[in-house]
Write a protein that holds these residues in place. Sequence first.
Motif, PDB file in Angstrom:
ATOM      1  N   VAL A  27       0.836  -1.211   0.000  1.00 19.15           N
ATOM      2  CA  VAL A  27       0.000   0.000   0.000  1.00 19.15           C
ATOM      3  C   VAL A  27       0.870   1.261   0.000  1.00 19.15           C
ATOM      4  O   VAL A  27       1.996   1.256   0.505  1.00 19.15           O
ATOM      5  CB  VAL A  27      -0.952   0.009   1.224  1.00 19.15           C
ATOM      6  N   PRO A  28       0.351   2.331  -0.578  1.00 15.00           N
ATOM      7  CA  PRO A  28       1.146   3.571  -0.652  1.00 15.00           C
ATOM      8  C   PRO A  28       1.482   4.142   0.725  1.00 15.00           C
ATOM      9  O   PRO A  28       2.507   4.810   0.888  1.00 15.00           O
ATOM     10  CB  PRO A  28       0.256   4.522  -1.459  1.00 15.00           C
ATOM     11  N   GLU A  29       0.641   3.873   1.742  1.00 14.89           N
ATOM     12  CA  GLU A  29       0.922   4.407   3.083  1.00 14.89           C
ATOM     13  C   GLU A  29       2.259   3.899   3.614  1.00 14.89           C
ATOM     14  O   GLU A  29       2.863   4.524   4.481  1.00 14.89           O
ATOM     15  CB  GLU A  29      -0.198   4.008   4.048  1.00 14.89           C
ATOM     16  N   PHE A  30       2.716   2.737   3.129  1.00 15.88           N
ATOM     17  CA  PHE A  30       4.029   2.205   3.509  1.00 15.88           C
ATOM     18  C   PHE A  30       4.937   2.076   2.291  1.00 15.88           C
ATOM     19  O   PHE A  30       5.759   1.157   2.203  1.00 15.88           O
ATOM     20  CB  PHE A  30       3.872   0.858   4.233  1.00 15.88           C
ATOM     21  N   ALA A  31       4.773   3.016   1.357  1.00 22.62           N
ATOM     22  CA  ALA A  31       5.676   3.130   0.206  1.00 22.62           C
ATOM     23  C   ALA A  31       5.713   1.831  -0.617  1.00 22.62           C
ATOM     24  O   ALA A  31       6.729   1.512  -1.220  1.00 22.62           O
ATOM     25  CB  ALA A  31       7.086   3.528   0.642  1.00 22.62           C
ATOM     26  N   HIS A  32       4.616   1.105  -0.638  1.00 29.51           N
ATOM     27  CA  HIS A  32       4.548  -0.176  -1.367  1.00 29.51           C
ATOM     28  C   HIS A  32       5.634  -1.148  -0.927  1.00 29.51           C
ATOM     29  O   HIS A  32       6.141  -1.935  -1.722  1.00 29.51           O
ATOM     30  CB  HIS A  32       4.592   0.043  -2.884  1.00 29.51           C
ATOM     31  N   SER A  33       6.005  -1.053   0.340  1.00 29.32           N
ATOM     32  CA  SER A  33       6.949  -2.045   0.875  1.00 29.32           C
ATOM     33  C   SER A  33       6.182  -3.321   1.205  1.00 29.32           C
ATOM     34  O   SER A  33       4.971  -3.297   1.458  1.00 29.32           O
ATOM     35  CB  SER A  33       7.663  -1.509   2.121  1.00 29.32           C
ATOM     36  N   VAL A  34       6.895  -4.430   1.166  1.00 31.33           N
ATOM     37  CA  VAL A  34       6.320  -5.744   1.457  1.00 31.33           C
ATOM     38  C   VAL A  34       7.091  -6.338   2.632  1.00 31.33           C
ATOM     39  O   VAL A  34       8.328  -6.410   2.593  1.00 31.33           O
ATOM     40  CB  VAL A  34       6.432  -6.672   0.230  1.00 31.33           C
ATOM     41  N   HIS A  35       6.409  -6.681   3.699  1.00 31.77           N
ATOM     42  CA  HIS A  35       7.003  -7.377   4.839  1.00 31.77           C
ATOM     43  C   HIS A  35       6.151  -8.604   5.124  1.00 31.77           C
ATOM     44  O   HIS A  35       5.018  -8.473   5.602  1.00 31.77           O
ATOM     45  CB  HIS A  35       7.026  -6.503   6.088  1.00 31.77           C
ATOM     46  N   VAL A  36       6.658  -9.760   4.819  1.00 31.26           N
ATOM     47  CA  VAL A  36       5.915 -10.999   5.052  1.00 31.26           C
ATOM     48  C   VAL A  36       6.672 -11.841   6.069  1.00 31.26           C
ATOM     49  O   VAL A  36       7.844 -12.176   5.855  1.00 31.26           O
ATOM     50  CB  VAL A  36       5.758 -11.819   3.753  1.00 31.26           C
ATOM     51  N   GLU A  37       6.036 -12.136   7.181  1.00 28.48           N
ATOM     52  CA  GLU A  37       6.638 -13.069   8.129  1.00 28.48           C
ATOM     53  C   GLU A  37       6.155 -14.471   7.755  1.00 28.48           C
ATOM     54  O   GLU A  37       4.991 -14.808   7.933  1.00 28.48           O
ATOM     55  CB  GLU A  37       6.246 -12.722   9.566  1.00 28.48           C
ATOM     56  N   VAL A  38       7.059 -15.271   7.211  1.00 20.87           N
ATOM     57  CA  VAL A  38       6.713 -16.628   6.774  1.00 20.87           C
ATOM     58  C   VAL A  38       6.924 -17.575   7.941  1.00 20.87           C
ATOM     59  O   VAL A  38       8.031 -17.650   8.498  1.00 20.87           O
ATOM     60  CB  VAL A  38       7.582 -17.063   5.584  1.00 20.87           C
ATOM     61  N   LYS A  39       5.891 -18.280   8.325  1.00 19.45           N
ATOM     62  CA  LYS A  39       5.966 -19.187   9.480  1.00 19.45           C
ATOM     63  C   LYS A  39       5.916 -20.638   9.031  1.00 19.45           C
ATOM     64  O   LYS A  39       5.667 -20.931   7.864  1.00 19.45           O
ATOM     65  CB  LYS A  39       4.827 -18.879  10.447  1.00 19.45           C
ATOM     66  N   GLY A  40       6.119 -21.543   9.959  1.00 19.19           N
ATOM     67  CA  GLY A  40       6.005 -22.971   9.658  1.00 19.19           C
ATOM     68  C   GLY A  40       7.184 -23.531   8.896  1.00 19.19           C
ATOM     69  O   GLY A  40       7.053 -24.553   8.213  1.00 19.19           O
ATOM     70  N   LEU A  41       8.334 -22.875   8.983  1.00 16.08           N
ATOM     71  CA  LEU A  41       9.536 -23.356   8.286  1.00 16.08           C
ATOM     72  C   LEU A  41      10.334 -24.298   9.182  1.00 16.08           C
ATOM     73  O   LEU A  41      10.107 -24.377  10.395  1.00 16.08           O
ATOM     74  CB  LEU A  41      10.396 -22.167   7.855  1.00 16.08           C
ATOM     75  N   GLN A  42      11.278 -25.001   8.582  1.00 14.26           N
ATOM     76  CA  GLN A  42      12.144 -25.922   9.321  1.00 14.26           C
ATOM     77  C   GLN A  42      13.376 -25.172   9.828  1.00 14.26           C
ATOM     78  O   GLN A  42      13.872 -24.266   9.155  1.00 14.26           O
ATOM     79  CB  GLN A  42      12.596 -27.070   8.413  1.00 14.26           C
ATOM     80  N   PRO A  43      13.906 -25.535  11.007  1.00 12.49           N
ATOM     81  CA  PRO A  43      15.086 -24.827  11.531  1.00 12.49           C
ATOM     82  C   PRO A  43      16.358 -25.158  10.758  1.00 12.49           C
ATOM     83  O   PRO A  43      16.501 -26.257  10.226  1.00 12.49           O
ATOM     84  CB  PRO A  43      15.182 -25.352  12.977  1.00 12.49           C
ATOM     85  N   GLY A  44      17.261 -24.161  10.717  1.00 15.54           N
ATOM     86  CA  GLY A  44      18.590 -24.379  10.146  1.00 15.54           C
ATOM     87  C   GLY A  44      18.587 -24.775   8.691  1.00 15.54           C
ATOM     88  O   GLY A  44      19.434 -25.542   8.248  1.00 15.54           O
ATOM     89  N   ARG A  45      17.637 -24.256   7.920  1.00 18.75           N
ATOM     90  CA  ARG A  45      17.506 -24.660   6.514  1.00 18.75           C
ATOM     91  C   ARG A  45      17.618 -23.460   5.597  1.00 18.75           C
ATOM     92  O   ARG A  45      17.159 -22.355   5.909  1.00 18.75           O
ATOM     93  CB  ARG A  45      16.130 -25.304   6.295  1.00 18.75           C
ATOM     94  N   TRP A  46      18.241 -23.685   4.444  1.00 16.50           N
ATOM     95  CA  TRP A  46      18.243 -22.668   3.385  1.00 16.50           C
ATOM     96  C   TRP A  46      16.917 -22.720   2.643  1.00 16.50           C
ATOM     97  O   TRP A  46      16.396 -23.797   2.362  1.00 16.50           O
ATOM     98  CB  TRP A  46      19.386 -22.916   2.395  1.00 16.50           C
ATOM     99  N   TYR A  47      16.384 -21.539   2.334  1.00 15.50           N
ATOM    100  CA  TYR A  47      15.191 -21.423   1.500  1.00 15.50           C
ATOM    101  C   TYR A  47      15.435 -20.363   0.426  1.00 15.50           C
ATOM    102  O   TYR A  47      16.279 -19.481   0.592  1.00 15.50           O
ATOM    103  CB  TYR A  47      13.978 -21.004   2.345  1.00 15.50           C
ATOM    104  N   PHE A  48      14.661 -20.482  -0.644  1.00 18.79           N
ATOM    105  CA  PHE A  48      14.710 -19.499  -1.724  1.00 18.79           C
ATOM    106  C   PHE A  48      13.349 -18.815  -1.802  1.00 18.79           C
ATOM    107  O   PHE A  48      12.328 -19.429  -1.492  1.00 18.79           O
ATOM    108  CB  PHE A  48      15.048 -20.196  -3.049  1.00 18.79           C
ATOM    109  N   TYR A  49      13.351 -17.555  -2.202  1.00 16.66           N
ATOM    110  CA  TYR A  49      12.087 -16.820  -2.256  1.00 16.66           C
ATOM    111  C   TYR A  49      12.107 -15.824  -3.404  1.00 16.66           C
ATOM    112  O   TYR A  49      13.176 -15.427  -3.889  1.00 16.66           O
ATOM    113  CB  TYR A  49      11.820 -16.092  -0.924  1.00 16.66           C
TER     114      TYR A  49
END
Length: 507
Positions: free
Chosen positions: A105-127
């Motif tokens: 949204v423009p109120e936050f300068a079209h920034s995106v902050h997504v907290e991704v949950k349910g991941l495995q510990p100590g693992r590499w991920y790509f996004y």
Amino acid sequence: MPHIDRRGFLVGGLAAAAIWRPLGLARAENFKADPFSLGVASGAPRPDSVVLWTRLILEGGSAATSADPFAPAPKPVAGPVDVEWMVAEDGMFSKPVRSGLFRAVPEFAHSVHVEVKGLQPGRWYFYRFRSGNATSPVGRTRTAPESADAFRFAFASCQQYEQGYYSAYGDMAEKDLDLVVHLGDYIYERSYGAELVRRHGAGVPSMLYEYRDRYALYKSDPRLQAAHAAFPWLAVWDDHEVINNYANDRAPDAPDPATFLARRRAAYQAWFEHMPVSPDLAAGFDALRIYDHYRFGRLLGLTLLDTRQYRSPQPEGPAGDDRPERTMLGPAQEDWLARTLGASGETWNVIAQQTLLSERDTKAGPEAGYNLDGWDGYRAARTRLLDTVQSSSVRNPLVIGGDLHAFYAADVKRDFTDEKAGPIASEFVCGSITSDAPSGKSLATALAENPHLKFASDRHGYAIMHLGERSAGVDFVGIADRKQQDSPAAVFQSFAVADGAAGVNRL
Ligand SMILES: [Fe+2]
């Protein structure tokens, strides 16, 4: 991968989070210019979650919001945009694990902050992110491990854009690291120095849109983008993210606290909009709690401190001011730190703050001189911090900092005037990525006047800390010439710290 749910909404992934919105209500268009020109980033790694970041740069610009009612919108404002995010186990995204939609949204300068949950510990991920016909670069991130026998992170600070190229980040992006810690001065509010290699192209920001533009300029750098895309980051600010040498609600050239706090609020919001930090921070920018604790198995506890937002004004006069009511961290952060260190069971405990914690007399001979913007201007607060380190019996405290535009290694003492006293912690300060360094002569004076300072260098670069079960190591990485693009980088000095024996050992 995304799917259509029973209400007809494209939702994707697994459990829907509150930030999800139905696709189709906002723009999903054919962009003429790449909206992902600021790259991607990730941060706040926990064993089961990580934050993904990007900011869309759109024709029509971003809004000057109500955070500063006097800020004119410099351009017409683009509306909300839906952005799809994807997390996979591989860089080809053939093994997707999570995905969803975020409304920028423009109120936050079209920034995106997504907290991704349910991941495995100590693992590499790509996004990556996708919106309309545009797809972002691929980023790589790593969750915090539940158990680890080794961990490596880089730490960096002070990257004045005009004074050099980000060769250090180009080098860092190629390294084998689990994390990057940024200790502040990510942007600079003003120009200074000589032989500038590139220009801000704008004056000192005070409006929200001006701070946004400054971050966008810094983040347009491909080497900085590469370092963000390669590893998760933790970031804390210092002063230049707002204005030089500010202290809580005061700044040297902004005597009226109410006016300054409006500007600080705009700067804090712009910082949030450009950092891979928790979306929860968007709740308000009058104050922003960025001090935090991260755990990387039993090997490493990492405490991030904020030495700007709550501090007393800098003392006047050369000798400093020892009054106990003067504070660097503020009472709430001091109490939190004591509880956090007291509860730590980790082998190594990094205390990440902004500058040199150890005392530093900068004047040759019997006369003394101190940097009163640093901990030497807050002696009672430093004593309380050192008391906390000692009384908490926290194992292997390792202090890291930046700010000085010079590399330092130091033995931290409870009483710096007691030459016979042993160290209670080990300290490492990274040199600047690009910002002008002090003279070699001033560093030689500091080494001569302060026996607990074991090493100093005016080179530019960053540092790597690598932790094992028995010992910790620090490598100081220097670039050959900050005025050259893709200047070569190499480790120029290494140190070791042994488990159970505070103090730096030069290798
Ligand atoms: Fe700096």
